[in-house]
Motif scaffolding. Structure first.
Motif, PDB file in Angstrom:
ATOM      1  N   TYR A  15     -55.162  83.076 -60.814  1.00  0.00           N
ATOM      2  CA  TYR A  15     -56.176  83.692 -59.960  1.00  0.00           C
ATOM      3  C   TYR A  15     -55.562  84.033 -58.601  1.00  0.00           C
ATOM      4  CZ  TYR A  15     -59.696  81.948 -63.255  1.00  0.00           C
ATOM      5  OH  TYR A  15     -60.436  81.697 -64.386  1.00  0.00           O
ATOM      6  N   ASN A  38     -58.133  88.007 -61.811  1.00  0.00           N
ATOM      7  CA  ASN A  38     -57.801  87.065 -62.872  1.00  0.00           C
ATOM      8  C   ASN A  38     -56.734  87.678 -63.779  1.00  0.00           C
ATOM      9  OD1 ASN A  38     -59.582  85.601 -65.714  1.00  0.00           O
ATOM     10  ND2 ASN A  38     -57.804  84.867 -64.621  1.00  0.00           N
ATOM     11  N   GLN A  87     -65.527  86.463 -69.056  1.00  0.00           N
ATOM     12  CA  GLN A  87     -64.096  86.293 -68.834  1.00  0.00           C
ATOM     13  C   GLN A  87     -63.291  87.206 -69.751  1.00  0.00           C
ATOM     14  OE1 GLN A  87     -62.178  82.515 -69.911  1.00  0.00           O
ATOM     15  NE2 GLN A  87     -61.164  82.538 -67.928  1.00  0.00           N
TER      16      GLN A  87
END
Length: 309
Positions: A15, A38, A87
């Motif tokens: 990150y 990310n 995600q």
């Protein structure tokens, strides 16, 4: 290649720098008002393959969505794991642009969580916001998850100079390779990679997990969430890459299906068109195309429920 837990051994998640998580006693969420990048790499054949690279935002309450949320508005709360958080691609919840019909959208999806943690996060959010409807988006594996707390201490951060990224990853790989594995760890790794084991996993788990305590606690949390919401709750199962590749539902998904039927809890399915191209290579989280499928499927289900009510 059938996806299994072995792939996490070679997974590197990074990150952008700065505090990420906000930790509580029995759950966690993100810091508020973040803008984060990310990066995800996988180590294979002495190379680091980039799986994804995307940015996400958190709102004023530390939840993964662009839109801020307000305590005086009627709300639809989404609960779930990394598939709900989004995600692997720009968070799909943002496609709702913060509103469904007259309801404010709240994304309570958090990576790595299961039903017990869904309940804990629900309690936290419902103390601060007016929740009218709850949508729980889950995969079968969520039934096996207990309470976990993510910490910034375990996070890898993207180097300031990205030219040093390969060197940084190589150093991390060296550190991991020096770790001595116990015999049982190595044995589990070998077994999990066997084709026969992966094909027969559902049948094996029927006996192995018959009296699993974590599963029992997660079922209790499902009952509790339904009771707390006076039946203003629905459950949506997302088909996983493993289930698509093997052509069979996991043991946990079957358990949940039977559980929802037995208790007459409203449940639905999003099968991602049984198309493996809707998932990232190796990691098998949905990619942008897959999350668009999830969004369209969930949207259709929710609006159908709103019409009925």
């Amino acid at each position: 290649k059938i996806p299994n837990d072995n792939r996490y051994k070679y997974r590197y998640m990074l990150y952008s720098k700065g505090k990420l998580f906000d930790e509580y006693k029995n759950f966690f969420k993100y810091q508020p008002n973040l803008s984060k990048r990310n990066l995800h790499f996988y180590y294979k054949e002495n190379k680091f393959l980039k799986i994804w690279d995307y940015e996400f935002s958190t709102n004023n309450f530390g939840l993964v969505q662009k839109s801020d949320i307000y305590s005086d508005k009627d709300s639809i709360l989404f609960l779930g794991d990394s598939f709900t958080e989004g995600q692997g691609a720009t968070p799909w919840i943002d496609n709702f642009e913060g509103i469904i019909s007259s309801f404010q959208v709240i994304n309570g999806g958090i990576i790595g969580t299961g039903f017990q943690q869904f309940e804990n996060i629900y309690d936290h959010i419902s103390e601060n916001f007016r929740i009218n409807k709850v949508v729980i988006i889950y995969i079968g594996g969520d039934l096996r998850r207990g309470i976990s707390i993510a910490s910034d201490e375990n996070i890898l951060f993207i180097p300031d100079d990205e030219k040093q990224l390969d060197n940084f990853l190589s150093e991390q790989q060296k550190l991991r390779s020096k770790r001595k594995e116990k015999i049982m760890e190595r044995l589990r790794f070998i077994v999990r990679d066997m084709y026969l084991y992966n094909i027969l996993r559902t049948q094996i788990n029927t006996f192995r997990l018959k009296n699993d305590l974590t599963i029992k606690k997660n079922f209790e949390s499902i009952h509790s969430l339904v009771k707390k919401n006076n039946d203003n709750i629905i459950f949506i199962n997302i088909k996983t890459a493993n289930e698509i590749i093997t052509g069979q539902e996991s043991y946990e998904t079957k358990l949940l299906n039977n559980f929802f039927i037995k208790h007459n809890y409203p449940s639905y399915k999003c099968d991602l068109s049984d198309d493996i191209s809707n998932f990232h290579e190796i990691d098998y989280h949905p990619n942008k195309k897959g999350y668009n499928e999830i969004f369209n499927c969930v949207k259709e289900i929710i609006y159908g429920e709103l019409i009925k009510s």
